[in-house]
Design a protein around this motif. Structure first.
Motif: not given
Length: 294
Positions: A73-87, A135-147
């Motif tokens: 679940w850390s990748t989507l179509f071979g691309i890191p999910v985190a990179l999709f989040g960055f974009l 994931c601690f960092w994932c929770l921070i990202s979730l809090a950020t996008i929620s805000a």
């Protein structure tokens, strides 16, 4: 004359007020821009963690972050999910910085943040349900996008999205659900090359392993076990799998695994011998005397 002068003064005031409003509307959206830049830093860090094998702060080996980053679940179509989040954060930041009319800018900000929030919630739920990990960092990202989403919802322009709210919510909600459906189908293996069809060779090998009394010990939350099963595709359900943690990651190990002396996942027991780690179908065929070429 006095009435005409008064009208002219009022017209000048109205013109000045309108210009000030247009100027205000075309200023960068600083609160959202700041949050989006922070989200870019977090997801950039996660993208880096996904591309390196060295331990990273709050993402050490065996931690929830490590388990999630190593899972499928850390990748989507071979691309890191985190990179999709960055974009996603980068798009919100760019739109927030551009001096567009407030309503037009808000529409794009709100829609992208809605999709980002929905995807983040989906992946968080997957981590909790499938991996029993967060994931601690994932929770921070979730809090950020929620805000960001909450702020934009509260600060929506008086003009609204430019169409009836019901139509706007239906359209954006439907699009978001389609994106989540595509992700779920991908992770379910229904969008792969085989689209759920079994490979006859892998099917025969999995059946052979079961009939020969081989055992494959693992856990539902184990990323390496997921990789092992991915090698068999749709035939993975035929493997002689033994769940060692039926009560979840924090639960006690099953007695069958304790009696077998299992210390690492995955572990194969073939002809009474233990083989730790991921084994390719070719290796399993050799160890179990299966004619792979035939």
């Amino acid at each position: 004359m006095s009435k005409q002068k008064a009208k002219r003064r009022q017209a000048k005031k109205d013109t000045r007020r309108a210009m000030e409003q247009r100027k205000t509307q075309r200023q960068p959206d600083w609160p959202v821009l700041g949050l989006a830049l922070f989200g870019m830093l977090v997801t950039a860090w996660l993208t880096l963690a996904a591309s390196t094998t060295s331990g990273m702060p709050l993402c050490a080996e065996g931690s929830g972050c490590d388990i999630i980053q190593a899972s499928r679940w850390s990748t989507l179509f071979g691309i890191p999910v985190a990179l999709f989040g960055f974009l996603t954060y980068a798009a919100i930041a760019l739109i927030s910085f551009e001096m567009r009319p407030a309503t037009k800018r808000w529409r794009r900000q709100w829609f992208i943040s809605l999709v980002g929030l929905a995807v983040s919630l989906y992946l968080t739920a997957i981590g909790l349900i499938e991996l029993q990990a967060v994931c601690f960092w994932c929770l921070i990202s979730l809090a950020t996008i929620s805000a960001i989403f909450i702020w934009l919802t509260i600060k929506r322009p008086a003009a609204g999205p430019g169409q009836p709210w019901r139509d706007w919510l239906l359209n954006t909600g439907a699009t978001t659900l389609v994106i989540l459906a595509v992700m779920h189908l991908h992770y379910s293996g229904l969008l792969g090359p085989g689209m759920g069809r079994e490979d006859p060779q892998l099917q025969a090998l999995a059946t052979h392993l079961d009939e020969e009394g081989a055992r494959y010990y693992g856990a539902s939350w184990c990323p390496a076990c997921q990789e092992q099963e991915d090698l068999f595709g749709a035939s993975s359900e035929r493997l002689p799998f033994v769940e060692c943690h039926p009560q979840g990651r924090s639960g006690l190990m099953a007695s069958a695994c304790v009696n077998a002396g299992i210390e690492q996942f995955p572990t194969w027991v073939i002809d009474g011998e233990q083989h730790e780690g991921i084994l390719t179908p070719e290796e399993l065929a050799r160890l179990s005397n299966f004619d792979w070429e035939e």
